[in-house]
Scaffold this motif. Sequence first.
Motif, PDB file in Angstrom:
ATOM      1  N   GLY A 290      25.995  21.378  -8.319  1.00 50.96           N
ATOM      2  CA  GLY A 290      25.950  22.404  -6.821  1.00 50.96           C
ATOM      3  C   GLY A 290      24.705  23.036  -6.747  1.00 50.96           C
ATOM      4  N   ASP A 291      23.716  22.480  -7.706  1.00 50.86           N
ATOM      5  CA  ASP A 291      22.626  23.794  -7.590  1.00 50.86           C
ATOM      6  C   ASP A 291      21.646  22.405  -7.195  1.00 50.86           C
ATOM      7  N   LEU A 292      20.394  23.192  -6.421  1.00 49.48           N
ATOM      8  CA  LEU A 292      19.937  22.495  -5.279  1.00 49.48           C
ATOM      9  C   LEU A 292      18.423  22.117  -6.312  1.00 49.48           C
ATOM     10  N   TRP A 293      17.635  20.439  -5.437  1.00 48.67           N
ATOM     11  CA  TRP A 293      16.673  20.432  -6.717  1.00 48.67           C
ATOM     12  C   TRP A 293      16.132  19.822  -5.674  1.00 48.67           C
ATOM     13  N   THR A 294      14.358  20.652  -5.548  1.00 46.05           N
ATOM     14  CA  THR A 294      13.715  20.093  -4.848  1.00 46.05           C
ATOM     15  C   THR A 294      12.182  19.856  -5.525  1.00 46.05           C
ATOM     16  N   TRP A 295      11.909  18.297  -4.663  1.00 34.68           N
ATOM     17  CA  TRP A 295      10.486  18.373  -4.659  1.00 34.68           C
ATOM     18  C   TRP A 295       9.632  17.620  -3.296  1.00 34.68           C
TER      19      TRP A 295
ATOM     20  N   GLU B 225       1.020  -1.108   0.098  1.00 34.64           N
ATOM     21  CA  GLU B 225      -0.219  -0.349  -0.228  1.00 34.64           C
ATOM     22  C   GLU B 225       0.869   1.353   0.142  1.00 34.64           C
ATOM     23  N   ILE B 226       0.183   2.224  -0.735  1.00 36.16           N
ATOM     24  CA  ILE B 226       1.131   3.159  -0.665  1.00 36.16           C
ATOM     25  C   ILE B 226       0.326   4.113   0.382  1.00 36.16           C
ATOM     26  N   PRO B 227       2.012   4.823   1.111  1.00 31.90           N
ATOM     27  CA  PRO B 227       1.623   5.509   2.841  1.00 31.90           C
ATOM     28  C   PRO B 227       1.071   6.779   2.709  1.00 31.90           C
ATOM     29  N   GLU B 228       0.375   7.324   3.447  1.00 28.17           N
ATOM     30  CA  GLU B 228      -0.325   8.492   3.708  1.00 28.17           C
ATOM     31  C   GLU B 228       1.426   9.167   4.110  1.00 28.17           C
ATOM     32  N   GLY B 229       1.394  10.365   3.321  1.00 30.32           N
ATOM     33  CA  GLY B 229       1.772  11.616   4.063  1.00 30.32           C
ATOM     34  C   GLY B 229       3.097  11.511   2.341  1.00 30.32           C
ATOM     35  N   ASP B 230       4.070  12.744   2.931  1.00 23.33           N
ATOM     36  CA  ASP B 230       5.221  13.442   1.931  1.00 23.33           C
ATOM     37  C   ASP B 230       5.912  13.287   2.284  1.00 23.33           C
ATOM     38  N   VAL B 231       6.612  13.346   1.379  1.00 24.65           N
ATOM     39  CA  VAL B 231       8.418  12.602   1.718  1.00 24.65           C
ATOM     40  C   VAL B 231       8.590  14.284   0.945  1.00 24.65           C
ATOM     41  N   ARG B 232       9.510  15.630   1.468  1.00 25.18           N
ATOM     42  CA  ARG B 232      10.478  16.368   1.235  1.00 25.18           C
ATOM     43  C   ARG B 232      11.451  16.183   0.386  1.00 25.18           C
ATOM     44  N   VAL B 233      11.825  16.067  -0.252  1.00 22.26           N
ATOM     45  CA  VAL B 233      13.047  15.256  -0.974  1.00 22.26           C
ATOM     46  C   VAL B 233      14.130  16.977  -1.852  1.00 22.26           C
ATOM     47  N   GLU B 234      15.472  16.767  -1.119  1.00 23.02           N
ATOM     48  CA  GLU B 234      16.357  17.578  -1.708  1.00 23.02           C
ATOM     49  C   GLU B 234      17.944  17.527  -1.671  1.00 23.02           C
ATOM     50  N   LEU B 235      18.265  17.529  -2.641  1.00 21.94           N
ATOM     51  CA  LEU B 235      19.492  16.580  -3.708  1.00 21.94           C
ATOM     52  C   LEU B 235      19.979  18.135  -4.640  1.00 21.94           C
ATOM     53  N   THR B 236      21.469  18.065  -3.744  1.00 28.15           N
ATOM     54  CA  THR B 236      22.446  18.154  -4.691  1.00 28.15           C
ATOM     55  C   THR B 236      22.964  18.252  -6.139  1.00 28.15           C
ATOM     56  N   GLY B 237      22.696  18.387  -7.150  1.00 24.89           N
ATOM     57  CA  GLY B 237      23.611  17.926  -8.550  1.00 24.89           C
ATOM     58  C   GLY B 237      24.791  18.233  -8.846  1.00 24.89           C
ATOM     59  N   PRO B 238      25.118  17.771  -9.380  1.00 25.39           N
ATOM     60  CA  PRO B 238      26.355  18.028 -10.533  1.00 25.39           C
ATOM     61  C   PRO B 238      27.018  19.386 -10.560  1.00 25.39           C
TER      62      PRO B 238
END
Length: 268
Positions: A196-201, A181-194
């Motif tokens: 140096g820029d920040l990728w967020t969802w 089952e897909i769990p309830e609630g969101d996940v914040r994703v913060e990643l650093t690209g090659p």
Amino acid sequence: MTILDQVLTDLDAESAQLDGWVSVLDAAGWETVTTPEGWTVTHQIGHLHWTDLASVTAITDEPAFAEGLKAAAANPTGFVDEAAEEMALIPPAELLATWREGRSSLQAALRAVPDGEKIPWFGPPMSPVSMATARVMETWAHSHDVAEALGIEVPKTSRAKHVAHIGVRARGFSYLMRGEEIPEGDVRVELTGPDGDLWTWGPEDAAERVTGNGYDFALLVTRRRHYEDVDVQAVGEHASRWLTIAQAFAGLPGNDPLRLSERDLADR
């Protein structure tokens, strides 16, 4: 330049990079084994070509694509492999030429899709931008298989962001492919690209988070690296579980990737 133009430009760059690696190979080079399952370079290019053709069919001939869906449903564990085996019978020079033609046909077909129209696929229907992004992801992933087998160091570019994006968007799908089952609630994703820029969802105030190296995350969600071998961290029960099952592609997840230590032992 539209978003579709931007993604197609990156798709062309990923394809051209792989094209450059394989176009100089001799017959023995094309037979280099690239995966534990035994896929050669020829299988890899054949698979990409087949998927491009399937994408064009989905756009231009929906009844014919529906027949392909039936075949996939009837043979979920072997459909992709059988298609790759069939394509691998094509002589390398001919396969390379037809792959190039198929790439051009796909770009033209995607640009011709009317605004707001969705394209059927083996997973959820997609917009042209989403399908183009998925093609970047597939090309990026299979390029890594080929490069590692040939001893080529893959340039780390910001094009990996497309792969990460598909991986984040497919979070729920990853659970469904495991029968969970897909769990309830969101996940914040913060990643650093090659670069140096920040990728967020995801919402900034989400209780659960995934952070780390964006390029590594792309390797993780294409299941090219074990989660213990990437610089990606999770906070929260569901975020942690997600990292162990994440996949950015439609279909079954396949075998879990080996840890790098296990791969080293297998190569000895």
